[in-house]
Each structure stands twice: as C-alpha cells, then as structure tokens.
Design an enzyme around this catalytic site. Structure first.
Site, PDB file in Angstrom:
ATOM      1  N   CYS A 144      -5.221   1.712   4.297  1.00 57.82           N
ATOM      2  CA  CYS A 144      -4.082   1.521   3.398  1.00 57.82           C
ATOM      3  C   CYS A 144      -2.905   2.426   3.733  1.00 57.82           C
ATOM      4  CB  CYS A 144      -4.510   1.768   1.958  1.00 57.82           C
ATOM      5  SG  CYS A 144      -5.072   3.455   1.624  1.00 57.82           S
ATOM      6  N   CYS A 169      -8.213  -3.108  -4.189  1.00 60.48           N
ATOM      7  CA  CYS A 169      -7.443  -3.953  -5.092  1.00 60.48           C
ATOM      8  C   CYS A 169      -8.014  -5.378  -5.075  1.00 60.48           C
ATOM      9  CB  CYS A 169      -5.977  -3.974  -4.669  1.00 60.48           C
ATOM     10  SG  CYS A 169      -5.161  -2.374  -4.809  1.00 60.48           S
ATOM     11  N   CYS A 177       0.832  -1.209   0.000  1.00 64.34           N
ATOM     12  CA  CYS A 177       0.000   0.000   0.000  1.00 64.34           C
ATOM     13  C   CYS A 177       0.864   1.255   0.000  1.00 64.34           C
ATOM     14  CB  CYS A 177      -0.926   0.005   1.210  1.00 64.34           C
ATOM     15  SG  CYS A 177      -2.308  -1.146   1.117  1.00 64.34           S
ATOM     16  N   CYS A 225      -6.911  -8.097  -2.466  1.00 64.52           N
ATOM     17  CA  CYS A 225      -7.152  -7.796  -1.051  1.00 64.52           C
ATOM     18  C   CYS A 225      -8.610  -7.428  -0.770  1.00 64.52           C
ATOM     19  CB  CYS A 225      -6.224  -6.672  -0.590  1.00 64.52           C
ATOM     20  SG  CYS A 225      -4.466  -7.042  -0.782  1.00 64.52           S
TER      21      CYS A 225
END
Length: 218
Positions: free
Chosen positions: A209, A183, A102, A186
C-alpha cells in the site's frame, strides 16, 4: 526476536524517552504483536488506519481485541474527505488509481504521525513479500523516526504456535477464506494456488500500500 528480546528493546526505547506507537490492521496474524505489546506496555498507542473502506467485521474485531488485551487504540483517518477522493472520470480512486487511494488514506496520515513520534513498532515479516524480506529489524523512517520490526524473522508456523499457546482470537472472516484482509473493495478470498498477499489488489500488479515502500528512508 523472541518475547524477551522484544520486551528488552521496548524498555530501552522507553528508558531513552522515545515516543512510540504501533500500527495494526487487526488481522489474525497481526494479533500476536499486539498481544506481546499488551504484555510489555499497554500504554503504547495502537493506531488503526481507518480508511473508511474496512470490512465491518474488521472494525468489530478491532474493538473486541482492544478490550480483551486492554490496549489504547486510536483511529487515524485521511484529511482528504471521500467526496474529493475521485479521479478525473468521477470514480472513487480505489477503482481507478489504487496507489493514490492508499497514499491519501494510509501513507500520508502515517507520514504525519512520524513527525510526532520516535519509534514506529511495525509487524512486517520477511516471509510476506520480497519488499519485506529486504528490511532490517531497525530501519530509518522519514522525519528522523525509526521503524522497529520485531516480527521480521517470524514465520507463519511461529505465528500459529503463539496464537495457539495464548488462545488468541481470529478475525471472523478467516474461516470464510480471507487470509490477507485489508480494505473491502481491494480484498478477495485466497485461492489454493495463491500466495497470501496476492488476494490484495487482485489483478492490479500491486502488493504493497506504500507504508512499507514510501515510508522507509534510504
């Protein structure tokens, strides 16, 4: 803040010569702020933090919303190529060190962007997490920039009512059970007993993040 208050504050920033941008994940609940911005000033850049791991549906939705609202979108990418984003074991960082993943793909690129701008219009809401609940409408960010959180006091009901009033488009994955979409590696579908953001980084003891923890000045 209601539409008029958000509009007035953006106009104040503009009159002061402040350089502004907003970031968006282009989830369904993110679209409300983008629609409000489109009603006030379509020239404000909308930054899409393109990690390279987004669902194809998110990228398509981004293009659709930008065209429909007449917004100027800019893809922001990491300066670290994917082949270098690996841990000592050779695995991609999202599998072994999601915090560093991240950082490289989100936090570091936005930190550089803050050096070039004065105001970061950010759509965080206090009802999304404990971290966000502690935030203020205006908050200091690195490099002398200001974070402006116009949606901080909005809740899910207010978001839904605005979406309904203006017939705003919904992210195509929402009907499949995805409510907090980041994403692809995840993100998982939301189970009935889960809070919205628990579907992100599931099982990793992680709900942020870094954009809203590392890029806040004390």
């Amino acid at each position: 803040m209601n539409f008029e208050a958000i509009r007035d504050q953006l106009e104040i920033y503009k009159a002061e010569g402040k350089k502004m941008f907003t970031t968006s994940s282009f989830q369904s609940h993110s679209i409300v702020l983008l629609h409000i911005i489109s009603r006030v000033d379509k020239t404000i850049p909308v930054i899409f933090i393109n990690t390279g791991y987004h669902f194809p549906e998110t990228v398509e939705f981004k293009d659709r919303v930008a065209a429909e609202f007449g917004l100027k979108t800019v893809d922001l990418r990491s300066n670290t190529p994917k082949f270098m984003q690996r841990g000592p074991d050779g695995r991609l960082l999202f599998t072994s060190d999601p915090d560093h993943c991240c950082y490289l793909n989100k936090t570091q690129p936005v930190d550089a962007l803050l050096m070039q701008n004065d105001i970061w219009i950010n759509g965080v809401r206090a009802d999304q997490s404990a971290v966000r609940k502690s935030m203020k409408v205006e908050q200091k960010a690195p490099h002398g920039a200001i974070r402006f959180h116009p949606m901080l006091d909005w809740n899910a009901k207010m978001i839904y009512e605005y979406q309904k009033e203006y017939n705003l488009p919904k992210h195509p994955l929402e009907n499949s059970g995805y409510l907090s979409i980041g994403c692809e590696p995840c993100t998982r579908k939301v189970d009935p007993e889960m809070m919205e953001r628990e579907a992100r980084w599931y099982g990793m003891n992680k709900t942020e993040c870094g954009l809203h923890t590392d890029l806040v000045s004390k």
